[in-house]
Every structure is written in C-alpha cells, then in structure tokens.
Design a protein around this motif. Structure first.
Motif, short mmCIF file in Angstrom:
data_model
loop_
_atom_site.label_atom_id
_atom_site.label_comp_id
_atom_site.label_asym_id
_atom_site.label_seq_id
_atom_site.Cartn_x
_atom_site.Cartn_y
_atom_site.Cartn_z
N PHE A 191 29.54 -12.59 -27.38
CA PHE A 191 28.17 -12.51 -27.87
C PHE A 191 27.92 -11.12 -28.45
O PHE A 191 28.37 -10.11 -27.91
N TYR A 192 27.18 -11.08 -29.57
CA TYR A 192 26.84 -9.80 -30.19
C TYR A 192 25.45 -9.89 -30.81
O TYR A 192 24.92 -10.98 -31.08
N THR A 193 24.86 -8.74 -31.03
CA THR A 193 23.61 -8.64 -31.77
C THR A 193 23.81 -7.58 -32.85
O THR A 193 24.24 -6.46 -32.54
N ALA A 217 18.45 -9.16 -38.52
CA ALA A 217 18.99 -9.22 -37.15
C ALA A 217 19.77 -10.51 -36.97
O ALA A 217 19.29 -11.59 -37.35
N THR A 218 20.97 -10.40 -36.42
CA THR A 218 21.79 -11.58 -36.14
C THR A 218 22.16 -11.57 -34.66
O THR A 218 22.75 -10.61 -34.17
N ALA A 219 21.79 -12.62 -33.96
CA ALA A 219 22.23 -12.82 -32.58
C ALA A 219 23.20 -13.98 -32.60
O ALA A 219 22.84 -15.10 -32.95
N GLY A 220 24.45 -13.72 -32.27
CA GLY A 220 25.45 -14.78 -32.41
C GLY A 220 26.70 -14.52 -31.62
O GLY A 220 26.73 -13.66 -30.72
N THR A 221 27.74 -15.27 -31.92
CA THR A 221 28.99 -15.17 -31.18
C THR A 221 30.18 -15.12 -32.13
O THR A 221 30.11 -15.60 -33.27
N LEU A 222 31.25 -14.55 -31.65
CA LEU A 222 32.52 -14.49 -32.35
C LEU A 222 33.54 -15.26 -31.52
O LEU A 222 33.71 -14.99 -30.33
#
Length: 512
Positions: free
Chosen positions: A87-89, A68-73
């Motif tokens: 923001f994306y998950t 699981a990756t919780a992050g931003t582009l």
C-alpha cells in the motif's frame, strides 16, 4: 526496556488555520489504475486505486494543485503468481515540470506503517494532539502548511505487515521480516512506482525514520544494485545507524558516553534551562571525564562523590542511583528523573513525563507514554482520512504498529542469524558516497531522544573519511525527542532545513 525504534514522539502544540481546499470533496474521482483481477486471500479486501484532486496552501501563501493516489503495488513470485501487495499514498504536484524531485518515505520499527511521517510531518494533513500535545482522544487532522509537497512530490510506503500491505497467504509474511528481503521489497516497490508513473528522470530521494533511516541506506544500495536506480539523497530522521553503539549503553563506556548528552538535554528541558552552550558543555564532559572514568577502574572516596554528583546534577537522576550503577545510566532515568515522584519518563523523549501506572515498582512495567499513548491515534486518523478524503475504502484494519514484526525480525543472514547489536548502516553510507558523487545525506535528531541518541549519529558522521563526507553529509539537531517534529515549531524548523537541503543539492536541472 524493550526496543521499538519507530518514529516517535514529542508533544504537538499550536493550532494552524485551515489552508487546504479539496477540489473533489463531493466524491468525484478520476478513473482508477488497473488492478489485478485475480487477488486472493486478504488481498481481496483491497479496492482499486483511488485518485483525487486537491489544492494546498503553504505557509508562504503559495497554492499547489496536486493529485493524490491511494493504492497498491502488486508483487509477484518467480512463478508469476501474486504473493503480496504494497500500500502507498502518493502526492504529485501538477504542472511542476519533469525535474521536480520525488521522495519515497517510510517509517521504521521494524513493524511501523508510514502514517507517523505521513500525518506527523510531510503530508498535506497533520494530526493535532491539542494544546498540551498529548491528547490522543481529542486529536484532529488539520491542514499542514509546512508539508514537504512544497518542494518535492511524495510517495509514502507501508512495508509488508503494516498499514494495508499484506501477503496473499498470512504465513508468508514472515518471509519479509528480515533486513535483506525488506530492503529488496521496498526497492522493488519504488521501482514499480517509478515505472508506472514515468518518473525515471526525476531526482529521487528517500526519507526514513528510526529503523527507517537504517532501511533507507539498505534500500538505496538495493535500488542501485538490483534496479539500476541511483538515489540523489537521503534524509534520515532519528536513525538507527550502529547497533553496537546504541544497544550497549548500559555495559560499555563509549555507548554510555554517546547516550549521555541526550539525558543531559532532557534534564535541561525539564528544568526549562536548555541552551546550546550548556549542551556543548555536557557533550565535552560525556566524551572527556565521563568516558575515561567509566572506561577505567571505579572511582573511590571524594573522587567518586564528585563524579557521581556531577552526573546526577546534569541528568536529574538521584546520586545514589548513579552510584549504584557506577555511572552507567541505561534506562534508570525512566523512574528516577526530575523532582516529582510518581511519574515515568519515555525513552522516545526523556523530557516527557506522565503519571506512573506502577509507582510501587522500581522498574518500568507500563506501556510507553508516547509510543503506546497518544501516538497510537495516528492509525485511526489515517484510516479515516484515507477512506473519506482519499477515497480508499477497505474493510481491512490499518496496522499502524505491529510489535510482533519487531520481535520476529531477522537482523543477519539466515534464519536467526545476527542481532540488532550488529546492525550497521555505516558501510552502506560509505559505499553510496564513494560510488555516487552527487549523493547527499541529511541526518536529523531530537536532543532528548534515548531510543536513537544523536551522539551515535554524530560519532558515525565524525568518523567518515573527509574525502567521502566533505560537504555532502550534515547533522541537524532539534529540541524534543524521537519524533521532535510533532511540536509545531520544530516541525517547521526541520521542514525549512529539508527544503534548503533539496535546494542546495539539486540532482539535475532546476525545477520549473
């Protein structure tokens, strides 16, 4: 009645046994992705990407190890200066092979974050609203044995102004609040994720709910035209497809006729008498006697009494109200449906009743019992989940639903151009079907949804040229409303249909 085409909502029932185990609950993290070190404004509150390891047990007993990756582009302007972050998950199964599908999902509104789809349908956790399906105060996250991670990797994306997606300068956010720029921005975010994670060879799908279904068609076109990325398929959930057919149901005969079956389904549900055969009879009446009578001169005498009486019997709306409105029902059902007084119905599920906060008023004045009621719990639940289980710790408020975005949305070209009545995704669907012979489309609706009635989507599908649609376009219907999937049984049924859709239309070699 205000338009807030989001993604929403029915009643969540059933309690699922725990099935998720987390390999790193003690807080162990993999090294985060590199992040821009020169962030400004609100973006300073966004932490580096958090990557965690987990395991999911599906309803069939299969165990899936996933990351699981919780992050931003980061998004940049032509001058090379960062202007926004998305923001994306992401949930990616381990050792699944390069041909495993990947699905990019988003909600609608405009102005809704992806937490609805995330914690309501596809993610490894689902928000349970208690035995009656509406207790937001005591809702809790439980394991989602019917997560779509069973058959596709997932990337859930929040558009600018929702979730934790923000612009560097607050005043710049409105630049993204229009159909074209929104589609281009979402397409760019998808392209960035694909490039950063080496997913160019994976079959790519889009999942969009409500306005998100409309958005999906626009994003697919933008991906193909500006990014050179071809989408294998789209799943549209309760989509907005044709504004001219949806938003004129209280004025024009065809719009009213396409809405009518949803009113009939809601009344049948309230009386616990729903059946597909009875629903088909209501559909035939809607596009037969009902449509032709509304399109002509108003009936009189015994003919009027019989006609308006039949409408009343099928919808539960009192005959005097039906007569006063000449059969055009619009949102008359909100205060005039069912046998009980002192209740108000929700357009997100016309079979869903709650106590009326303004019983002395003949018009709907209160908040929507679903959209503004228990469904708001998705926001707090996701913020807590992201912080404590996904390791994404930020002081920024998670914006589940920003109504101001919907009010400021530009539907046509140029500032103030066009309107939601002119919104159309039909041409986009036709062009994608024509240019991409591998493309497939699944449209899903709840029977008793009055925000995006299923009759409109059926009309659009029925009027696609057979040479384009063939066996590549399907419409599936479920009990419930706009967010029919919040009911455990309907969520499982929809997930099973989606799994079949992916399996029947693989875009590439079979998955390992």
């Amino acid at each position: 009645m205000r338009f807030r085409s989001l993604l929403l909502f029915a009643a969540l029932t059933a309690t699922l046994a725990p099935s998720l185990s987390f390999a790193q609950e003690a807080g162990e993290r993999r090294a985060p992705a590199q992040q821009s070190s020169a962030r400004e404004g609100m973006l300073k509150l966004l932490p580096a990407d958090s990557v965690t390891e987990h395991e999911l047990t599906t309803a069939g007993g299969r165990k899936i190890a996933y990351t699981a990756t919780a992050g931003t582009l980061d998004l940049f302007g032509q001058d090379g200066v960062q202007n926004a972050a998305i923001f994306y998950t992401a949930y990616v199964a381990k050792d699944a092979g390069p041909s495993r599908p990947i699905t990019f999902a988003f909600n609608g509104g405009p102005g809704a974050a992806s937490a609805f789809l995330h914690l309501g349908l596809v993610g490894p956790k689902v928000l349970d609203f208690g035995p009656d399906g509406r207790d937001g105060a005591n809702s809790k996250l439980i394991d989602n044995k019917n997560s779509w991670l069973d058959f596709t990797d997932l990337v859930l994306i929040d558009p600018i102004g929702t979730g934790w997606s923000r612009t560097v300068k607050a005043d710049d956010a409105s630049n993204y609040y229009n159909v074209s720029t929104d589609a281009q921005t979402m397409a760019k975010a998808i392209a960035l994720y694909i490039a950063h994670n080496n997913r160019a060879n994976s079959p790519k799908y889009l999942l969009g709910e409500s306005y998100g279904g409309f958005r999906a068609a626009k994003v697919a076109s933008s991906l193909q035209e500006s990014q050179g990325i071809i989408i294998a398929g789209i799943v549209m959930l309760s989509p907005l497809l044709e504004g001219q057919l949806m938003f004129n149901a209280d004025q024009f005969a065809l719009g009213a006729a396409l809405e009518f079956p949803s009113l009939a389904a809601a009344e049948a549900d309230r009386r616990k008498g729903f059946s597909e055969s009875i629903q088909r009879d209501a559909e035939r009446f809607a596009l037969g006697e009902y449509l032709t009578t509304l399109a002509g001169a108003a009936p009189t005498g015994d003919a009027a009494t019989a006609f308006y009486g039949k409408i009343s019997n099928l919808t539960g709306i009192p005959q005097d109200v039906v007569t006063r409105n000449r059969g055009f029902l619009g949102y008359a059902f909100t205060k005039h449906s069912g046998d009980k007084s002192g209740e108000v119905m929700s357009p997100y599920d016309a079979s869903f009743a709650t106590p009326d906060p303004y019983p002395e008023s003949d018009s709907d004045r209160g908040d929507d019992p679903i959209l503004d009621g228990f469904a708001r719990a998705y926001g707090g639940a996701f913020a807590d989940y992201a912080r404590n289980e996904l390791g994404f710790k930020t002081e920024m408020t998670y914006t589940l639903l920003e109504n101001d975005i919907s009010r400021r949305w530009e539907w046509g070209s140029g500032r103030g151009g066009g309107s939601r009545f002119q919104a159309s995704a039909t041409d986009d669907i036709r062009q994608i079907l024509a240019s991409n012979p591998s493309f497939h489309l699944l449209i899903a609706h709840g029977y008793s949804d009055l925000v995006t009635p299923y009759g409109v989507s059926r009309y659009v599908v029925d009027h696609l040229p057979p040479s384009l649609a063939g066996n590549r376009v399907s419409l599936k219907l479920y009990r419930g409303g706009h967010m029919f999937y919040t009911t455990a049984g309907q969520r499982a049924a929809f997930t099973a249909d989606a799994k079949t859709f992916y399996a029947e239309h693989p875009a590439g070699p079979p998955a390992d």
